[in-house]
Design a protein around this motif. Sequence first.
Motif, PDB file in Angstrom:
ATOM      1  N   ASN A 111      26.397  21.930 -23.409  1.00 34.07           N
ATOM      2  CA  ASN A 111      26.783  22.997 -24.344  1.00 34.07           C
ATOM      3  C   ASN A 111      25.860  23.022 -25.567  1.00 34.07           C
ATOM      4  O   ASN A 111      25.646  24.077 -26.164  1.00 34.07           O
ATOM      5  CB  ASN A 111      28.245  22.821 -24.769  1.00 34.07           C
ATOM      6  CG  ASN A 111      29.194  23.184 -23.648  1.00 34.07           C
ATOM      7  OD1 ASN A 111      28.850  23.989 -22.788  1.00 34.07           O
ATOM      8  ND2 ASN A 111      30.385  22.588 -23.641  1.00 34.07           N
TER       9      ASN A 111
ATOM     10  N   GLN B 155      29.638  22.386 -18.297  1.00 34.46           N
ATOM     11  CA  GLN B 155      30.062  22.975 -19.574  1.00 34.46           C
ATOM     12  C   GLN B 155      31.569  22.805 -19.787  1.00 34.46           C
ATOM     13  O   GLN B 155      32.015  22.499 -20.890  1.00 34.46           O
ATOM     14  CB  GLN B 155      29.676  24.460 -19.620  1.00 34.46           C
ATOM     15  CG  GLN B 155      28.170  24.698 -19.748  1.00 34.46           C
ATOM     16  CD  GLN B 155      27.853  26.125 -20.169  1.00 34.46           C
ATOM     17  OE1 GLN B 155      27.517  26.959 -19.336  1.00 34.46           O
ATOM     18  NE2 GLN B 155      27.961  26.419 -21.451  1.00 34.46           N
TER      19      GLN B 155
ATOM     20  N   GLU C  29      32.548  19.106 -20.434  1.00 33.28           N
ATOM     21  CA  GLU C  29      32.218  18.777 -21.827  1.00 33.28           C
ATOM     22  C   GLU C  29      33.231  19.390 -22.784  1.00 33.28           C
ATOM     23  O   GLU C  29      33.702  18.731 -23.728  1.00 33.28           O
ATOM     24  CB  GLU C  29      30.803  19.275 -22.159  1.00 33.28           C
ATOM     25  CG  GLU C  29      30.410  18.996 -23.611  1.00 33.28           C
ATOM     26  CD  GLU C  29      29.043  19.531 -23.974  1.00 33.28           C
ATOM     27  OE1 GLU C  29      28.247  19.850 -23.063  1.00 33.28           O
ATOM     28  OE2 GLU C  29      28.767  19.631 -25.189  1.00 33.28           O
ATOM     29  N   HIS C  30      33.581  20.640 -22.538  1.00 28.72           N
ATOM     30  CA  HIS C  30      34.556  21.337 -23.399  1.00 28.72           C
ATOM     31  C   HIS C  30      35.884  20.585 -23.441  1.00 28.72           C
ATOM     32  O   HIS C  30      36.517  20.463 -24.488  1.00 28.72           O
ATOM     33  CB  HIS C  30      34.754  22.761 -22.878  1.00 28.72           C
ATOM     34  CG  HIS C  30      35.633  23.608 -23.732  1.00 28.72           C
ATOM     35  ND1 HIS C  30      35.155  24.553 -24.611  1.00 28.72           N
ATOM     36  CD2 HIS C  30      36.991  23.647 -23.848  1.00 28.72           C
ATOM     37  CE1 HIS C  30      36.172  25.139 -25.225  1.00 28.72           C
ATOM     38  NE2 HIS C  30      37.301  24.612 -24.775  1.00 28.72           N
TER      39      HIS C  30
ATOM     40  N   ALA D  40      35.588  17.961 -25.930  1.00 29.73           N
ATOM     41  CA  ALA D  40      34.910  18.365 -27.179  1.00 29.73           C
ATOM     42  C   ALA D  40      35.318  17.431 -28.318  1.00 29.73           C
ATOM     43  O   ALA D  40      36.501  17.129 -28.493  1.00 29.73           O
ATOM     44  CB  ALA D  40      35.269  19.805 -27.512  1.00 29.73           C
TER      45      ALA D  40
ATOM     46  N   ASN E  89      38.264  10.518 -28.536  1.00 22.31           N
ATOM     47  CA  ASN E  89      37.704  11.384 -29.571  1.00 22.31           C
ATOM     48  C   ASN E  89      37.403  10.643 -30.858  1.00 22.31           C
ATOM     49  O   ASN E  89      36.708  11.162 -31.723  1.00 22.31           O
ATOM     50  CB  ASN E  89      38.673  12.535 -29.869  1.00 22.31           C
ATOM     51  CG  ASN E  89      38.742  13.489 -28.700  1.00 22.31           C
ATOM     52  OD1 ASN E  89      37.811  13.568 -27.916  1.00 22.31           O
ATOM     53  ND2 ASN E  89      39.840  14.185 -28.584  1.00 22.31           N
TER      54      ASN E  89
ATOM     55  N   ASN F   4      30.132  15.826 -27.820  1.00 26.27           N
ATOM     56  CA  ASN F   4      30.469  16.950 -26.944  1.00 26.27           C
ATOM     57  C   ASN F   4      30.887  18.169 -27.762  1.00 26.27           C
ATOM     58  O   ASN F   4      31.603  18.031 -28.764  1.00 26.27           O
ATOM     59  CB  ASN F   4      31.624  16.566 -26.020  1.00 26.27           C
ATOM     60  CG  ASN F   4      31.203  15.576 -24.963  1.00 26.27           C
ATOM     61  OD1 ASN F   4      30.082  15.634 -24.462  1.00 26.27           O
ATOM     62  ND2 ASN F   4      32.093  14.666 -24.617  1.00 26.27           N
ATOM     63  N   LEU F   5      30.474  19.334 -27.291  1.00 28.40           N
ATOM     64  CA  LEU F   5      30.792  20.583 -27.992  1.00 28.40           C
ATOM     65  C   LEU F   5      31.664  21.476 -27.125  1.00 28.40           C
ATOM     66  O   LEU F   5      31.667  21.362 -25.892  1.00 28.40           O
ATOM     67  CB  LEU F   5      29.494  21.345 -28.306  1.00 28.40           C
ATOM     68  CG  LEU F   5      28.430  20.616 -29.123  1.00 28.40           C
ATOM     69  CD1 LEU F   5      27.201  21.511 -29.269  1.00 28.40           C
ATOM     70  CD2 LEU F   5      28.982  20.214 -30.487  1.00 28.40           C
ATOM     71  N   SER F   6      32.354  22.395 -27.788  1.00 26.07           N
ATOM     72  CA  SER F   6      33.045  23.460 -27.061  1.00 26.07           C
ATOM     73  C   SER F   6      31.990  24.396 -26.468  1.00 26.07           C
ATOM     74  O   SER F   6      30.840  24.407 -26.919  1.00 26.07           O
ATOM     75  CB  SER F   6      33.948  24.246 -28.009  1.00 26.07           C
ATOM     76  OG  SER F   6      34.903  23.384 -28.579  1.00 26.07           O
ATOM     77  N   ILE F   7      32.398  25.173 -25.501  1.00 26.53           N
ATOM     78  CA  ILE F   7      31.453  26.089 -24.848  1.00 26.53           C
ATOM     79  C   ILE F   7      31.084  27.224 -25.809  1.00 26.53           C
ATOM     80  O   ILE F   7      31.968  27.975 -26.241  1.00 26.53           O
ATOM     81  CB  ILE F   7      32.086  26.694 -23.568  1.00 26.53           C
ATOM     82  CG1 ILE F   7      32.374  25.584 -22.549  1.00 26.53           C
ATOM     83  CG2 ILE F   7      31.179  27.760 -22.972  1.00 26.53           C
ATOM     84  CD1 ILE F   7      33.188  26.047 -21.348  1.00 26.53           C
TER      85      ILE F   7
ATOM     86  N   ILE G  66      41.659  24.496 -18.697  1.00 26.68           N
ATOM     87  CA  ILE G  66      41.409  24.167 -20.108  1.00 26.68           C
ATOM     88  C   ILE G  66      42.603  24.595 -20.964  1.00 26.68           C
ATOM     89  O   ILE G  66      43.065  23.860 -21.841  1.00 26.68           O
ATOM     90  CB  ILE G  66      40.109  24.842 -20.618  1.00 26.68           C
ATOM     91  CG1 ILE G  66      38.884  24.238 -19.912  1.00 26.68           C
ATOM     92  CG2 ILE G  66      39.977  24.711 -22.136  1.00 26.68           C
ATOM     93  CD1 ILE G  66      38.601  22.795 -20.204  1.00 26.68           C
TER      94      ILE G  66
ATOM     95  N   GLU H 291      45.024  22.343 -23.353  1.00 26.02           N
ATOM     96  CA  GLU H 291      45.230  22.622 -24.779  1.00 26.02           C
ATOM     97  C   GLU H 291      46.697  22.840 -25.109  1.00 26.02           C
ATOM     98  O   GLU H 291      47.157  22.491 -26.190  1.00 26.02           O
ATOM     99  CB  GLU H 291      44.387  23.850 -25.184  1.00 26.02           C
ATOM    100  CG  GLU H 291      42.898  23.532 -25.187  1.00 26.02           C
ATOM    101  CD  GLU H 291      42.012  24.763 -25.314  1.00 26.02           C
ATOM    102  OE1 GLU H 291      40.808  24.568 -25.536  1.00 26.02           O
ATOM    103  OE2 GLU H 291      42.499  25.902 -25.163  1.00 26.02           O
TER     104      GLU H 291
END
Length: 229
Positions: free
Chosen positions: A80, A152, A155-156, A159, A181, A195-198, A222, A226
Motif C-alpha cells: 500500500n 493490499q 496489509e489493510h 494497518a 499494533n 502497514n497502511l490502509s489501502i 474487512i 472492523e
Amino acid sequence: MNNAVNILEEIYTLFDTAMAGFSVACAKRCSDCCTCNVTATGLEIAYIRDRLTGGAWDAVRARLTGAGHTRRFRPLQTTNGFALACMEGRDEDEQENDPSWGTCPLLENGICTIYPVRPLGCRVMMSTTPCRQSGQADMPLLALTITTVFMQFVEHLDAGGVYGNFLDLLDHAGNFYLDCNGFQRKEINLRFVENLSIPALMIPPEHIEKTQNIVQSLGRMIRKSESKG
Ligand code: SF4
Ligand code: SF4
C-alpha cells in the motif's frame, strides 16, 4: 486480534479459491522460490503462532536459530505504501533482492514445514513454467493483479502493524503475539515498515471486471473485522 487472525484465515482460503483457475507448474518439492527473502505482516506472524500447536512453534524457533543468514531482503515500503507513492508521483528506491542469499530455514527436503500457515508472501509465489527452467517465475498478468490485491487487503487488515522480512518478523514474534499494533517504533525504524490502509487498489482497467467479486468479498471481510474490533 483474534478476530483479525480469523479474518486472515478467511482471506487465505479465498486466495486459494481465486488462484485455483490458473494452471501452474508448481509441484511438491519444487521450492526454488523458498528463499530467505519472503516478506510478511506482523499479523501473519501472530496467526502462525496462534495456529501452530504442540511443539511446532518451538521447532520454528529452533530452525531460525541455526539459519545464520547475514543478508535478507528488507523492504523499504509496503504494497500500500507503493500504491500511495504511485498516486503521489513518487519514484522510491527499493532494496536489492537476490535469491542466492539463501534458502528459507523452514524448508526441509524441499517441503515447507509450516505449509498450512505460511504467509501470503509465500502463497503468492506461482509460475506457469518451472522457474528452474527459465530462471524466473512466469506469472499471468491477471494472477499478478489478484495477488497484489490480496497483498493490499492483508496489509489493510493489519494497518498500523508492521511489514518486513518474514524471518526477521519471526525473530520478533513475541512482540506481535502480545500486541501486533503496538510494536515498538524503534524496531520499525530499524528493520520494519508500517502497514497502511489501502489508498487505492492497483487494478488495471482490463482487470476490474474480472476482479470485482474478489474485491467485494475482501471488502466484506474487512468490514466484518472492523465491526467486531
Ligand atoms: S513458483 Fe517456481 S519455484 Fe516456486 S513452486 Fe512454483 S514453479 Fe516451483
Ligand atoms: S515459509 Fe514455507 S513456503 Fe514460505 S519460503 Fe519458507 S519454506 Fe517456503
